[in-house]
Design a protein around this motif. Structure first.
Motif, short mmCIF file in Angstrom:
data_model
loop_
_atom_site.label_atom_id
_atom_site.label_comp_id
_atom_site.label_asym_id
_atom_site.label_seq_id
_atom_site.Cartn_x
_atom_site.Cartn_y
_atom_site.Cartn_z
N PHE A 193 8.37 0.10 -5.35
CA PHE A 193 7.38 -0.57 -4.50
C PHE A 193 5.97 -0.51 -5.10
N ASP A 194 5.35 0.66 -5.07
CA ASP A 194 3.96 0.81 -5.52
C ASP A 194 3.83 0.49 -7.02
N GLY A 195 2.96 -0.41 -7.35
CA GLY A 195 2.75 -0.75 -8.76
C GLY A 195 3.76 -1.75 -9.28
N THR A 196 4.75 -2.09 -8.46
CA THR A 196 5.80 -3.03 -8.87
C THR A 196 5.75 -4.29 -8.00
N LEU A 197 5.83 -4.08 -6.68
CA LEU A 197 5.70 -5.21 -5.75
C LEU A 197 4.28 -5.31 -5.20
N GLY A 215 10.35 -1.77 -12.20
CA GLY A 215 9.60 -0.55 -11.88
C GLY A 215 8.43 -0.36 -12.81
N ASP A 216 7.60 0.63 -12.50
CA ASP A 216 6.40 0.85 -13.32
C ASP A 216 6.15 2.30 -13.69
N ASP A 217 6.80 3.25 -13.01
CA ASP A 217 6.40 4.65 -13.21
C ASP A 217 7.51 5.45 -13.89
#
Ligand code: MG
Length: 259
Positions: free
Chosen positions: A27-31, A206-208
């Motif tokens: 979610f965070d940083g992705t969407l 994803g981002d993390d």
């Protein structure tokens, strides 16, 4: 970088339309964009609309580091799979799961919260108690204080880490304190796919750092792993896209473009 990911093309989606693809998102940083603190993050209506449309035709899962009730509320789409605490808790059509070791660690995790708050709040951290884990966010802490903050955090957690009662995990300006288990977003992907039954290609966005487990899992499955954002480190992802907004754009094209 040895195997730099290539830019995601909507072509990649188009061939999938009839083939029951499954879409997993962090979610965070992705969407959504990353904000100064996680409580400032909102799911933009356009992004929600696109993910909701996607879920009308395909299996969709949101796998977040946030607690399950929080991520469900933030995303607010019915009938999809949700996973909180980086895969530890999962809920969706016909599925309710909590990783057993994490369930057993709830009390001990609980017992650490007052001391963490007392010692680390004065630095300007945001401490989130997420039932199965505690997140210490330090994006808002002055740079010169970060070293001392991390030393204090280590002093509190060192003994229980050594005793095998907890484990630390690093993310973007966050340290997470969790149960000492081998469980991650990749395992959550597996669990959800079992439930979803027959399916085609699996996508993971994803981002993390914790998303790397998701990337590796879908690579294993011959799926499509996509890193979202500025790539400043090694990643297992095969593809990349520059921002959450660009990702939403590509998904919209996949959904609404006639081909
Ligand atoms: Mg993220």
């Amino acid at each position: 970088m040895a195997n730099a990911p290539s830019r995601l093309k909507s072509r990649l989606f188009i061939v999938e339309k009839d083939n029951r693809p499954v879409f997993f998102f962090d979610f965070d940083g992705t969407l959504t964009r990353i904000e100064e603190t996680p409580d400032k993050v909102r799911f933009r209506p356009v992004a929600r609309f696109v993910v909701e449309e996607l879920s009308g035709n395909y299996t969709v899962g949101v796998i977040s580091g946030r607690a399950l009730p929080e991520i469900k509320k933030l995303v607010g789409i019915r009938g999809i799979f949700y996973s909180g605490n980086h895969g530890v808790e999962i809920e969706g059509p016909g599925l309710r799961f909590v990783e057993p070791n994490s369930a057993r660690s709830v009390k001990f995790i609980d017992s650490l919260v007052p001391r963490l708050r007392r010692k680390l709040k004065p630095y300007g951290t945001l401490i989130q108690h997420k039932k199965y884990s505690i997140a210490v966010h330090y994006r808002t802490v002055e740079a010169r204080l970060v070293r001392r903050l991390l030393d204090d955090l280590e002093a509190i957690t060192l003994a229980p880490v050594r005793a095998g009662k907890i484990r630390l995990q690093l993310g973007k300006k966050v340290v997470e304190i969790k149960a000492p288990v081998e469980w991650d977003k990749g395992r959550a992907v597996e669990k959800i796919l079992q439930k979803a039954g027959k399916h085609g290609r699996v996508f993971f966005f994803g981002d993390d750092m914790t998303d790397e487990y998701g990337f590796r899992k879908v690579n294993e499955l011959g799926g499509v792993s996509v890193f979202v954002g500025d790539l400043e480190r090694e990643t297992a992802a095969k593809y990349m896209i520059e921002s959450p907004a660009a990702l939403v754009g590509e998904l919209a094209e996949f959904l609404f473009e006639d081909d």
